[in-house]
Design a protein around this motif. Structure first.
Motif, PDB file in Angstrom:
ATOM      1  N   CYS A  15     -47.120 -54.002 -10.925  1.00 11.09           N
ATOM      2  CA  CYS A  15     -48.118 -53.058 -11.423  1.00 11.09           C
ATOM      3  C   CYS A  15     -47.382 -51.932 -12.144  1.00 11.09           C
ATOM      4  O   CYS A  15     -46.155 -51.809 -12.053  1.00 11.09           O
ATOM      5  CB  CYS A  15     -48.980 -52.516 -10.286  1.00 11.09           C
ATOM      6  SG  CYS A  15     -48.067 -51.656  -9.010  1.00 11.09           S
ATOM      7  N   ASP A  16     -48.137 -51.170 -12.894  1.00 13.74           N
ATOM      8  CA  ASP A  16     -47.590 -50.038 -13.638  1.00 13.74           C
ATOM      9  C   ASP A  16     -46.479 -50.501 -14.585  1.00 13.74           C
ATOM     10  O   ASP A  16     -46.538 -51.579 -15.139  1.00 13.74           O
ATOM     11  CB  ASP A  16     -47.090 -48.950 -12.680  1.00 13.74           C
ATOM     12  CG  ASP A  16     -48.194 -48.443 -11.762  1.00 13.74           C
ATOM     13  OD1 ASP A  16     -49.329 -48.288 -12.239  1.00 13.74           O
ATOM     14  OD2 ASP A  16     -47.920 -48.227 -10.564  1.00 13.74           O
ATOM     15  N   THR A  17     -45.452 -49.681 -14.720  1.00 14.71           N
ATOM     16  CA  THR A  17     -44.313 -49.992 -15.581  1.00 14.71           C
ATOM     17  C   THR A  17     -43.087 -50.127 -14.692  1.00 14.71           C
ATOM     18  O   THR A  17     -42.904 -49.326 -13.776  1.00 14.71           O
ATOM     19  CB  THR A  17     -44.084 -48.859 -16.599  1.00 14.71           C
ATOM     20  OG1 THR A  17     -45.269 -48.733 -17.391  1.00 14.71           O
ATOM     21  CG2 THR A  17     -42.904 -49.144 -17.506  1.00 14.71           C
ATOM     22  N   GLY A  18     -42.276 -51.128 -14.951  1.00 20.48           N
ATOM     23  CA  GLY A  18     -41.083 -51.298 -14.135  1.00 20.48           C
ATOM     24  C   GLY A  18     -40.104 -52.272 -14.734  1.00 20.48           C
ATOM     25  O   GLY A  18     -40.335 -52.836 -15.808  1.00 20.48           O
ATOM     26  N   TRP A  19     -39.017 -52.471 -14.038  1.00 17.37           N
ATOM     27  CA  TRP A  19     -37.979 -53.400 -14.467  1.00 17.37           C
ATOM     28  C   TRP A  19     -37.183 -53.865 -13.252  1.00 17.37           C
ATOM     29  O   TRP A  19     -37.201 -53.230 -12.202  1.00 17.37           O
ATOM     30  CB  TRP A  19     -37.051 -52.765 -15.509  1.00 17.37           C
ATOM     31  CG  TRP A  19     -36.432 -51.450 -15.111  1.00 17.37           C
ATOM     32  CD1 TRP A  19     -36.918 -50.207 -15.384  1.00 17.37           C
ATOM     33  CD2 TRP A  19     -35.222 -51.233 -14.350  1.00 17.37           C
ATOM     34  NE1 TRP A  19     -36.090 -49.238 -14.842  1.00 17.37           N
ATOM     35  CE2 TRP A  19     -35.043 -49.845 -14.217  1.00 17.37           C
ATOM     36  CE3 TRP A  19     -34.289 -52.089 -13.779  1.00 17.37           C
ATOM     37  CZ2 TRP A  19     -33.962 -49.293 -13.537  1.00 17.37           C
ATOM     38  CZ3 TRP A  19     -33.206 -51.548 -13.092  1.00 17.37           C
ATOM     39  CH2 TRP A  19     -33.056 -50.157 -12.991  1.00 17.37           C
ATOM     40  N   ARG A  49     -38.913 -56.901 -17.399  1.00 24.98           N
ATOM     41  CA  ARG A  49     -39.559 -55.608 -17.612  1.00 24.98           C
ATOM     42  C   ARG A  49     -41.048 -55.857 -17.753  1.00 24.98           C
ATOM     43  O   ARG A  49     -41.460 -56.890 -18.284  1.00 24.98           O
ATOM     44  CB  ARG A  49     -39.030 -54.940 -18.875  1.00 24.98           C
ATOM     45  CG  ARG A  49     -37.685 -54.327 -18.661  1.00 24.98           C
ATOM     46  CD  ARG A  49     -37.176 -53.606 -19.919  1.00 24.98           C
ATOM     47  NE  ARG A  49     -35.736 -53.546 -19.792  1.00 24.98           N
ATOM     48  CZ  ARG A  49     -34.916 -54.565 -20.024  1.00 24.98           C
ATOM     49  NH1 ARG A  49     -35.382 -55.691 -20.470  1.00 24.98           N
ATOM     50  NH2 ARG A  49     -33.632 -54.456 -19.826  1.00 24.98           N
ATOM     51  N   TRP A  50     -41.842 -54.908 -17.285  1.00 25.87           N
ATOM     52  CA  TRP A  50     -43.287 -55.079 -17.391  1.00 25.87           C
ATOM     53  C   TRP A  50     -43.958 -53.734 -17.618  1.00 25.87           C
ATOM     54  O   TRP A  50     -43.420 -52.677 -17.285  1.00 25.87           O
ATOM     55  CB  TRP A  50     -43.849 -55.756 -16.147  1.00 25.87           C
ATOM     56  CG  TRP A  50     -43.541 -55.053 -14.867  1.00 25.87           C
ATOM     57  CD1 TRP A  50     -44.301 -54.106 -14.240  1.00 25.87           C
ATOM     58  CD2 TRP A  50     -42.385 -55.231 -14.049  1.00 25.87           C
ATOM     59  NE1 TRP A  50     -43.694 -53.683 -13.091  1.00 25.87           N
ATOM     60  CE2 TRP A  50     -42.508 -54.362 -12.949  1.00 25.87           C
ATOM     61  CE3 TRP A  50     -41.241 -56.037 -14.135  1.00 25.87           C
ATOM     62  CZ2 TRP A  50     -41.540 -54.278 -11.946  1.00 25.87           C
ATOM     63  CZ3 TRP A  50     -40.292 -55.944 -13.141  1.00 25.87           C
ATOM     64  CH2 TRP A  50     -40.446 -55.084 -12.060  1.00 25.87           C
ATOM     65  N   ASP A  51     -45.118 -53.810 -18.211  1.00 30.46           N
ATOM     66  CA  ASP A  51     -45.972 -52.647 -18.442  1.00 30.46           C
ATOM     67  C   ASP A  51     -47.403 -53.137 -18.249  1.00 30.46           C
ATOM     68  O   ASP A  51     -48.020 -53.667 -19.169  1.00 30.46           O
ATOM     69  CB  ASP A  51     -45.757 -52.092 -19.854  1.00 30.46           C
ATOM     70  CG  ASP A  51     -46.475 -50.778 -20.083  1.00 30.46           C
ATOM     71  OD1 ASP A  51     -47.119 -50.275 -19.139  1.00 30.46           O
ATOM     72  OD2 ASP A  51     -46.410 -50.260 -21.207  1.00 30.46           O
ATOM     73  N   ILE A  52     -47.893 -52.995 -17.036  1.00 33.78           N
ATOM     74  CA  ILE A  52     -49.196 -53.504 -16.649  1.00 33.78           C
ATOM     75  C   ILE A  52     -50.213 -52.370 -16.794  1.00 33.78           C
ATOM     76  O   ILE A  52     -49.950 -51.235 -16.383  1.00 33.78           O
ATOM     77  CB  ILE A  52     -49.182 -54.022 -15.184  1.00 33.78           C
ATOM     78  CG1 ILE A  52     -47.999 -54.978 -14.937  1.00 33.78           C
ATOM     79  CG2 ILE A  52     -50.512 -54.645 -14.811  1.00 33.78           C
ATOM     80  CD1 ILE A  52     -48.016 -56.251 -15.731  1.00 33.78           C
ATOM     81  N   PRO A 109     -44.022 -61.216 -17.468  1.00 31.45           N
ATOM     82  CA  PRO A 109     -43.676 -60.074 -18.297  1.00 31.45           C
ATOM     83  C   PRO A 109     -42.411 -60.446 -19.074  1.00 31.45           C
ATOM     84  O   PRO A 109     -41.954 -61.588 -19.017  1.00 31.45           O
ATOM     85  CB  PRO A 109     -43.414 -58.970 -17.273  1.00 31.45           C
ATOM     86  CG  PRO A 109     -43.049 -59.685 -16.017  1.00 31.45           C
ATOM     87  CD  PRO A 109     -43.746 -61.011 -16.059  1.00 31.45           C
ATOM     88  N   GLU A 110     -41.811 -59.514 -19.764  1.00 29.86           N
ATOM     89  CA  GLU A 110     -40.559 -59.803 -20.467  1.00 29.86           C
ATOM     90  C   GLU A 110     -39.556 -60.335 -19.448  1.00 29.86           C
ATOM     91  O   GLU A 110     -39.389 -59.766 -18.365  1.00 29.86           O
ATOM     92  CB  GLU A 110     -40.028 -58.521 -21.105  1.00 29.86           C
ATOM     93  CG  GLU A 110     -38.717 -58.698 -21.815  1.00 29.86           C
ATOM     94  CD  GLU A 110     -38.139 -57.384 -22.301  1.00 29.86           C
ATOM     95  OE1 GLU A 110     -36.905 -57.311 -22.404  1.00 29.86           O
ATOM     96  OE2 GLU A 110     -38.891 -56.446 -22.564  1.00 29.86           O
ATOM     97  N   HIS A 145     -31.570 -47.848 -18.785  1.00 28.23           N
ATOM     98  CA  HIS A 145     -33.006 -47.887 -19.078  1.00 28.23           C
ATOM     99  C   HIS A 145     -33.538 -46.563 -19.617  1.00 28.23           C
ATOM    100  O   HIS A 145     -34.656 -46.505 -20.120  1.00 28.23           O
ATOM    101  CB  HIS A 145     -33.791 -48.333 -17.840  1.00 28.23           C
ATOM    102  CG  HIS A 145     -33.731 -49.802 -17.638  1.00 28.23           C
ATOM    103  ND1 HIS A 145     -32.682 -50.406 -16.972  1.00 28.23           N
ATOM    104  CD2 HIS A 145     -34.556 -50.789 -18.042  1.00 28.23           C
ATOM    105  CE1 HIS A 145     -32.883 -51.715 -16.977  1.00 28.23           C
ATOM    106  NE2 HIS A 145     -34.005 -51.969 -17.614  1.00 28.23           N
TER     107      HIS A 145
END
Length: 163
Positions: A82-86, A39-42, A17-18, A131
């Motif tokens: 999974c989902d959105t996170g950082w 950061r990710w948005d799966i 992810p980023e 954030h």
């Protein structure tokens, strides 16, 4: 000092992810190798497995749910995203390890292959607030700055460091 552009420890960078590494300020470089920010948005229902190579150092990691200390790892491990996170973290050099290990264990060796929670609301809150800011420009730099301020208040001065 460590090169923040060194790709070691990152398997399959195209699947990341980023992800960014940021060098700490000069006065913290004896205690922190670098900050790493991800950061990710799966997509819903999907999982991105991130395989991790071991580093012989500890990580102080801040995520939406709290702060953890991850001890050095003796082998390859993984993290399922999974989902959105950082995550915003500091890769700690040996000079900082005893200070943080003492918060959760009697020695850094007891944290080998372990991840434990650390009560650090005064670190968690400002990074979580960063954030929530709509203007995402310079977000990684602001997070690294907040992390540096927090560390400066807690870490004892290292040898050769100005006081």
């Amino acid at each position: 000092m460590t090169d923040i552009h060194d790709g070691r420890g990152v398997l399959y960078p195209s699947k990341l992810p980023e992800f960014q590494r940021i060098a700490p300020p000069e006065h913290l470089q004896q205690q922190v190798s670098w900050y790493w920010i991800s950061r990710w948005d799966i997509a819903p229902g999907r999982v991105s497995r991130q395989q991790l190579l071991p580093f012989p150092l500890m990580n102080l990691v801040v995520q939406p749910m709290g702060v953890t200390i991850s001890g050095a790892s003796s082998g390859v491990s993984y993290r399922d995203l999974c989902d959105t996170g950082w995550a915003v973290a500091a890769l700690l050099r040996p000079a900082a390890a005893p200070f943080f290990a003492s918060q959760v264990a009697s020695s850094p060796q007891l944290l080998l292959n372990q991840e434990v929670s650390l009560e650090a609301v005064d670190l968690h809150r400002p990074l979580k607030e960063e954030h929530l800011i709509i203007d995402g420009r310079q977000l990684n730099e602001r997070c690294a700055h907040q992390f540096s301020l927090w560390l400066e208040e807690r870490l004892p001065p290292s040898h050769g460091q100005r006081t």
